[in-house]
Design a protein around this motif. Structure first.
Motif, PDB file in Angstrom:
ATOM      1  N   ASP A 209      59.222  21.772  84.797  1.00  0.00           N
ATOM      2  CA  ASP A 209      58.238  20.751  84.415  1.00  0.00           C
ATOM      3  C   ASP A 209      56.821  21.281  84.611  1.00  0.00           C
ATOM      4  O   ASP A 209      55.921  21.001  83.809  1.00  0.00           O
ATOM      5  CB  ASP A 209      58.447  19.473  85.236  1.00  0.00           C
ATOM      6  CG  ASP A 209      59.686  18.697  84.806  1.00  0.00           C
ATOM      7  OD1 ASP A 209      60.439  19.198  83.946  1.00  0.00           O
ATOM      8  OD2 ASP A 209      59.902  17.582  85.323  1.00  0.00           O
ATOM      9  N   LYS A 216      51.239  22.573  77.924  1.00  0.00           N
ATOM     10  CA  LYS A 216      50.560  21.498  77.207  1.00  0.00           C
ATOM     11  C   LYS A 216      49.050  21.577  77.397  1.00  0.00           C
ATOM     12  O   LYS A 216      48.274  21.338  76.455  1.00  0.00           O
ATOM     13  CB  LYS A 216      51.095  20.142  77.657  1.00  0.00           C
ATOM     14  CG  LYS A 216      52.521  19.847  77.207  1.00  0.00           C
ATOM     15  CD  LYS A 216      53.038  18.519  77.708  1.00  0.00           C
ATOM     16  CE  LYS A 216      54.479  18.296  77.244  1.00  0.00           C
ATOM     17  NZ  LYS A 216      54.594  18.247  75.764  1.00  0.00           N
ATOM     18  N   THR A 280      62.054  16.712  91.137  1.00  0.00           N
ATOM     19  CA  THR A 280      62.838  15.845  90.269  1.00  0.00           C
ATOM     20  C   THR A 280      63.670  14.838  91.056  1.00  0.00           C
ATOM     21  O   THR A 280      64.119  13.843  90.505  1.00  0.00           O
ATOM     22  CB  THR A 280      63.763  16.689  89.374  1.00  0.00           C
ATOM     23  OG1 THR A 280      64.571  17.540  90.204  1.00  0.00           O
ATOM     24  CG2 THR A 280      62.936  17.553  88.431  1.00  0.00           C
ATOM     25  N   TYR A 302      54.983  13.071  90.863  1.00  0.00           N
ATOM     26  CA  TYR A 302      55.933  12.070  90.384  1.00  0.00           C
ATOM     27  C   TYR A 302      56.002  10.912  91.376  1.00  0.00           C
ATOM     28  O   TYR A 302      56.071  11.108  92.587  1.00  0.00           O
ATOM     29  CB  TYR A 302      57.303  12.694  90.192  1.00  0.00           C
ATOM     30  CG  TYR A 302      57.405  13.592  88.973  1.00  0.00           C
ATOM     31  CD1 TYR A 302      56.570  13.420  87.863  1.00  0.00           C
ATOM     32  CD2 TYR A 302      58.357  14.613  88.912  1.00  0.00           C
ATOM     33  CE1 TYR A 302      56.677  14.228  86.749  1.00  0.00           C
ATOM     34  CE2 TYR A 302      58.470  15.427  87.779  1.00  0.00           C
ATOM     35  CZ  TYR A 302      57.630  15.233  86.708  1.00  0.00           C
ATOM     36  OH  TYR A 302      57.731  16.024  85.593  1.00  0.00           O
ATOM     37  N   VAL A 320      52.340   9.641  88.527  1.00  0.00           N
ATOM     38  CA  VAL A 320      52.818   9.510  87.142  1.00  0.00           C
ATOM     39  C   VAL A 320      54.337   9.320  87.171  1.00  0.00           C
ATOM     40  O   VAL A 320      55.004   9.656  88.150  1.00  0.00           O
ATOM     41  CB  VAL A 320      52.461  10.744  86.291  1.00  0.00           C
ATOM     42  CG1 VAL A 320      50.954  10.898  86.184  1.00  0.00           C
ATOM     43  CG2 VAL A 320      53.093  12.011  86.845  1.00  0.00           C
ATOM     44  N   ALA A 321      54.877   8.770  86.106  1.00  0.00           N
ATOM     45  CA  ALA A 321      56.308   8.503  86.037  1.00  0.00           C
ATOM     46  C   ALA A 321      57.110   9.798  86.153  1.00  0.00           C
ATOM     47  O   ALA A 321      56.691  10.859  85.671  1.00  0.00           O
ATOM     48  CB  ALA A 321      56.643   7.787  84.724  1.00  0.00           C
ATOM     49  N   ARG A 323      59.388  12.805  85.584  1.00  0.00           N
ATOM     50  CA  ARG A 323      59.742  13.636  84.430  1.00  0.00           C
ATOM     51  C   ARG A 323      58.845  13.413  83.215  1.00  0.00           C
ATOM     52  O   ARG A 323      59.138  13.933  82.131  1.00  0.00           O
ATOM     53  CB  ARG A 323      61.211  13.439  84.006  1.00  0.00           C
ATOM     54  CG  ARG A 323      62.256  13.670  85.078  1.00  0.00           C
ATOM     55  CD  ARG A 323      62.130  14.995  85.816  1.00  0.00           C
ATOM     56  NE  ARG A 323      62.226  16.177  84.980  1.00  0.00           N
ATOM     57  CZ  ARG A 323      63.359  16.867  84.767  1.00  0.00           C
ATOM     58  NH1 ARG A 323      64.477  16.448  85.328  1.00  0.00           N
ATOM     59  NH2 ARG A 323      63.357  17.957  84.030  1.00  0.00           N
ATOM     60  N   ASP A 324      57.741  12.682  83.389  1.00  0.00           N
ATOM     61  CA  ASP A 324      56.819  12.453  82.266  1.00  0.00           C
ATOM     62  C   ASP A 324      55.752  13.549  82.295  1.00  0.00           C
ATOM     63  O   ASP A 324      54.651  13.366  82.822  1.00  0.00           O
ATOM     64  CB  ASP A 324      56.184  11.062  82.383  1.00  0.00           C
ATOM     65  CG  ASP A 324      55.434  10.660  81.111  1.00  0.00           C
ATOM     66  OD1 ASP A 324      55.102  11.546  80.303  1.00  0.00           O
ATOM     67  OD2 ASP A 324      55.174   9.449  80.932  1.00  0.00           O
ATOM     68  N   ASP A 326      54.066  14.753  79.841  1.00  0.00           N
ATOM     69  CA  ASP A 326      52.895  14.412  79.028  1.00  0.00           C
ATOM     70  C   ASP A 326      51.872  13.649  79.857  1.00  0.00           C
ATOM     71  O   ASP A 326      50.669  13.942  79.800  1.00  0.00           O
ATOM     72  CB  ASP A 326      53.318  13.572  77.815  1.00  0.00           C
ATOM     73  CG  ASP A 326      54.094  14.379  76.783  1.00  0.00           C
ATOM     74  OD1 ASP A 326      53.773  15.568  76.601  1.00  0.00           O
ATOM     75  OD2 ASP A 326      55.016  13.823  76.166  1.00  0.00           O
ATOM     76  N   ALA A 327      52.347  12.673  80.627  1.00  0.00           N
ATOM     77  CA  ALA A 327      51.440  11.904  81.477  1.00  0.00           C
ATOM     78  C   ALA A 327      50.812  12.790  82.551  1.00  0.00           C
ATOM     79  O   ALA A 327      49.625  12.649  82.874  1.00  0.00           O
ATOM     80  CB  ALA A 327      52.194  10.747  82.137  1.00  0.00           C
ATOM     81  N   THR A 330      48.107  14.862  80.874  1.00  0.00           N
ATOM     82  CA  THR A 330      46.963  14.003  80.549  1.00  0.00           C
ATOM     83  C   THR A 330      46.134  13.704  81.794  1.00  0.00           C
ATOM     84  O   THR A 330      44.890  13.729  81.752  1.00  0.00           O
ATOM     85  CB  THR A 330      47.456  12.690  79.920  1.00  0.00           C
ATOM     86  OG1 THR A 330      48.143  12.980  78.700  1.00  0.00           O
ATOM     87  CG2 THR A 330      46.298  11.740  79.644  1.00  0.00           C
TER      88      THR A 330
END
Length: 374
Positions: A209, A216, A280, A302, A320-321, A323-324, A326-327, A330
């Motif tokens: 992750d 990203k 995780t 997480y 952040v949530a 396994r997210d 993208d979040a 960001t």
């Protein structure tokens, strides 16, 4: 008080550091402190702090380990400890079996600490067998209550692990010499925004992750460099090789550095723009989240387990949530852009508080009626 702490070994890790912290607090307060373990690199430090070390290996997973029960029982009876504090499962079983056969009127009072969310089993249940059971976070308390219904909720005591703020001071700046040595060793980190992850190379830490977040951020035009600080696990070398291969396959060899084991995390945090915690599975606490936050460094992690509790108290925007990625990317970008306020000062997860509360549990137990049956 005469206190004995028991664990498998004194090499490295959060349990070991916590044991030394309590041992030092006992000595400072004028009590007698002993630690029983299979030895390790921290024994010398323990002894220099004024504690006694008893070399006795109770951590080998073998039926032969049961042979220690009877001699341990006799030894405990001769030593007359006031408190025996068990911090691990297998040594916990051996000590509990020895303790159970002692005279209830004279045996030491029994304390256990639940340090992790072990697989639920009769074997793991031993960590909830103490007359007082210390849980290191609300998440651990929920784990115990949800999985071990025979454990009396009244004997649980929540004591967060803590750090010495002087070891990770707010706005810490590394010395010029350290910086010179650091950039000589890792010149690729110069003029980069450094995103750091600290922790041994084990699958649960979420390194894949981490790679995705770096990827990203790079794809969005951010000049970031990922820094992974942590030793290879000798038992999981295949996973380490998997990580090195994944970095190459993703074309990230110029953008992610493996620094290996380091003893200078305080300085590394000071040159990190953001620290990531992407385990995780929920962790019991999250020391590598608390340390950079104490220095005022932003952490994105997480939102589960003990990490969620630390972030909620000191840096809510960092959660952040699970396994997210993208979040997470960001949120890191927003931090790098200066859009997020710095972390709050750590006035909750402190070493002095942890030590004081632990000694208070010992004293409370000593003043309570003894149990006649176990």
């Amino acid at each position: 008080m005469k206190v004995l702490q028991v664990l498998p070994a004194l090499d490295t890790g959060g349990v070991e550091r916590g044991t030394l912290d309590i041992a030092k607090a006992l000595v400072t307060a004028g009590h007698s402190s002993s630690v029983l373990s299979g030895g390790g690199r921290l024994v010398t430090r323990l002894q220099k702090q004024g504690s006694e070390h008893i070399l006795w290996s109770l951590g080998k997973k073998s039926p032969l380990t049961l042979r220690h029960v009877r001699p341990l029982r006799h030894w405990l009876a001769s030593q007359q400890f006031d408190i025996m504090h068990l911090r691990s499962r297998l040594p916990g079983w051996i000590c509990w079996l020895a303790w159970r056969g002692m005279d209830p009127a004279t045996r030491p009072r029994l304390v256990t600490t639940v340090h992790g969310m072990h697989s639920v089993s009769r074997y793991s249940e031993i960590v909830s067998c103490g007359e007082r059971v210390i849980v290191v976070s609300e998440s651990i308390r929920d784990y115990v209550l949800g999985n071990y219904p025979k454990c009396d909720p009244g004997k649980l005591r929540l004591i967060y692990r803590g750090i010495n703020p002087l070891e990770f001071p707010r706005d810490h700046q590394a010395s010029e010499k350290w910086l010179s040595d650091w950039y000589r060793e890792f010149p690729q980190l110069l003029d980069q925004r450094v995103i750091t992850m600290a922790g041994r190379l084990t699958r649960l830490k979420g390194h894949h992750d981490f790679m995705s977040v770096i990827e990203k951020l790079r794809d969005s035009g951010q000049a970031v460099h990922g820094l992974i600080v942590g030793s290879e696990d000798p038992k999981r070398m295949a996973y380490a090789r998997e990580l090195y291969a994944a970095v190459a396959e993703r074309g990230l060899e110029s953008h992610i550095t493996f620094a290996g084991h380091r003893g200078d995390l305080r300085d590394i945090y000071s040159v990190s723009d953001v620290v990531l915690s992407l385990s995780t599975q929920p962790e019991s606490f999250g020391r590598t989240v608390l340390e950079p936050l104490s220095e005022g460094r932003p952490v994105v992690g997480y939102d589960h387990g003990g990490v969620a509790e630390i972030l909620s108290a000191l840096y809510p925007r960092g959660a952040v949530a699970v396994r997210d990625v993208d979040a997470a990317a960001t949120q890191v970008a927003a931090i790098l852009a200066g859009q997020v306020a710095p972390p709050r000062r750590n006035d909750r997860f402190l070493l002095d508080v942890m030590a004081k509360d632990t000694l208070s549990v010992y004293e409370e137990l000593l003043s309570s009626p003894r149990q006649k049956q176990v």
